[in-house]
Enzyme design. Structure first.
Site, PDB file in Angstrom:
ATOM      1  N   LYS A  34      36.115  92.754  46.400  1.00  0.00           N
ATOM      2  CA  LYS A  34      36.064  91.314  46.156  1.00  0.00           C
ATOM      3  C   LYS A  34      35.096  91.002  45.019  1.00  0.00           C
ATOM      4  O   LYS A  34      33.885  91.084  45.194  1.00  0.00           O
ATOM      5  CB  LYS A  34      35.636  90.558  47.414  1.00  0.00           C
ATOM      6  CG  LYS A  34      35.536  89.037  47.218  1.00  0.00           C
ATOM      7  CD  LYS A  34      35.123  88.331  48.491  1.00  0.00           C
ATOM      8  CE  LYS A  34      34.870  86.849  48.257  1.00  0.00           C
ATOM      9  NZ  LYS A  34      34.463  86.128  49.495  1.00  0.00           N
TER      10      LYS A  34
ATOM     11  N   ASP B  94      30.546  88.170  55.482  1.00  0.00           N
ATOM     12  CA  ASP B  94      30.080  88.594  54.157  1.00  0.00           C
ATOM     13  C   ASP B  94      28.559  88.747  54.219  1.00  0.00           C
ATOM     14  O   ASP B  94      27.830  87.755  54.257  1.00  0.00           O
ATOM     15  CB  ASP B  94      30.451  87.561  53.094  1.00  0.00           C
ATOM     16  CG  ASP B  94      31.953  87.530  52.800  1.00  0.00           C
ATOM     17  OD1 ASP B  94      32.735  87.895  53.698  1.00  0.00           O
ATOM     18  OD2 ASP B  94      32.330  87.126  51.691  1.00  0.00           O
TER      19      ASP B  94
ATOM     20  N   LYS C 273      31.709  93.803  47.658  1.00  0.00           N
ATOM     21  CA  LYS C 273      31.813  92.551  46.925  1.00  0.00           C
ATOM     22  C   LYS C 273      30.735  92.506  45.855  1.00  0.00           C
ATOM     23  O   LYS C 273      29.598  92.918  46.099  1.00  0.00           O
ATOM     24  CB  LYS C 273      31.657  91.394  47.924  1.00  0.00           C
ATOM     25  CG  LYS C 273      31.647  89.999  47.347  1.00  0.00           C
ATOM     26  CD  LYS C 273      31.534  88.979  48.485  1.00  0.00           C
ATOM     27  CE  LYS C 273      31.287  87.571  47.980  1.00  0.00           C
ATOM     28  NZ  LYS C 273      31.154  86.591  49.089  1.00  0.00           N
TER      29      LYS C 273
END
Length: 322
Positions: free
Chosen positions: A258, A159, A222
């Site tokens: 996400k 991430d 995300k």
């Protein structure tokens, strides 16, 4: 990613050369996006067994996370045990399920090795934040080195955080090149690009940053690090979903989504799944294309599922901490 056997597999996003014409003329009607988001809760009435099924699915799509300054191998091992068995045995039995697992466990790079050890044999991937999380204000060389370190430690997912300064300054080509370098450093590990949408100021910037991240090869986009003043919201998520849809229409590739931060209740878990279903379709209700970054949500989901099974709510102290 390690989805279940019923989850269809899709080709990985190879990225695309920077193309400003894909997004430079995009306009976003903010009031319309907010109205659309507000209407989602009433679009699908999820009750009884249907609600329980959607809540179980939320667990399957959850990145159980610890990103605290006092993280230790023991704390990570406890989190991994919860990821392996997120629901109490009597709830599983009442639901007629043998097992449920979370989508991944997310930790800092130095905690990747303990997490990999604790999850051995489970099939649950370890995700690691990297690139100077949460601010990303490190030289690119060091951010890439952190990705390499996490991958070498065993992270299957990375991430990364984008440079918000480049986005706010309209330096989209430079942002594309940075993210592409991060994707290359991640190698076989799937890369989620955190946009930190609460710091991008406008929904138009959110759309542009989403498209640039996908052009640079992101496997997921995300919303947030969870550390901003404003984290995941439904209007922001709606705009990112529309960017996902537009990118797919242009390239044929399906990119994951996400939302993270600010989501705490089972009701939130349902709202974001409804958004996915309404805007992107059933494929985005599976862990290879959808993750929830909200560990605190798990406790409320477990309480709601216990109520469905037993007819009563249990004290939160009866459920193991995530």
């Amino acid at each position: 990613m390690t989805p279940d056997a019923k989850t269809p597999q899709f080709p990985r996003n190879p990225g695309h050369a920077f193309a400003a014409d894909w997004f430079e003329r995009v306009a976003v009607n903010t009031p319309a996006a907010e109205r659309r988001s507000e209407s989602l809760a009433g679009r699908r009435s999820l009750k009884k067994e249907w609600q329980a099924a959607w809540l179980v699915n939320a667990i399957r799509c959850m990145d159980l996370t610890t990103l605290a300054g006092d993280d230790t191998p023991d704390r990570v091992a406890r989190l991994c045990a919860k990821a392996r068995r997120p629901l109490a045995d009597h709830i599983l039995a009442g639901l007629g399920l043998e097992a449920v697992q979370t989508g991944a466990v997310c930790v800092y790079p130095t905690m990747v090795a303990p997490a990999v050890k604790a999850l051995a044999g489970s099939g649950i991937p370890v995700a690691s934040v990297a690139t100077g999380f949460p601010a990303g204000l490190m030289p690119l060389k060091l951010r890439l080195a952190e990705i390499h370190y996490a991958v070498e430690e065993g992270a299957a997912e990375i991430d990364i955080v984008i440079s918000r300064g480049l986005a706010l300054g309209g330096e989209w080509a430079a942002l594309h090149d940075e993210i592409a370098a991060m994707r290359e450093a991640a190698g076989a590990a799937h890369m989620k690009a955190i946009l930190a949408t609460g710091e991008l100021r406008t929904l138009r910037n959110v759309y542009k940053a989403s498209m640039v991240a996908m052009q640079a090869g992101a496997d997921f986009i995300k919303t947030s690090t969870g550390k901003e003043g404003v984290n995941a919201t439904l209007p922001v998520s709606l705009i990112m979903a529309r960017a996902l849809r537009d990118y797919g229409a242009r390239t044929g590739f399906k990119i994951g989504f996400k939302p993270a931060g600010g989501m705490k209740t089972a009701k939130d878990a349902l709202a974001w799944q409804v958004l996915m279903m309404e805007e992107l379709g059933r494929d985005w209700l599976r862990p290879n294309l959808f993750r929830l970054g909200a560990s605190s949500m798990l406790g409320d989901i477990e309480r709601q599922l216990e109520h469905f099974v037993t007819g009563r709510y249990a004290s939160s102290s009866r459920h193991a901490l995530a």
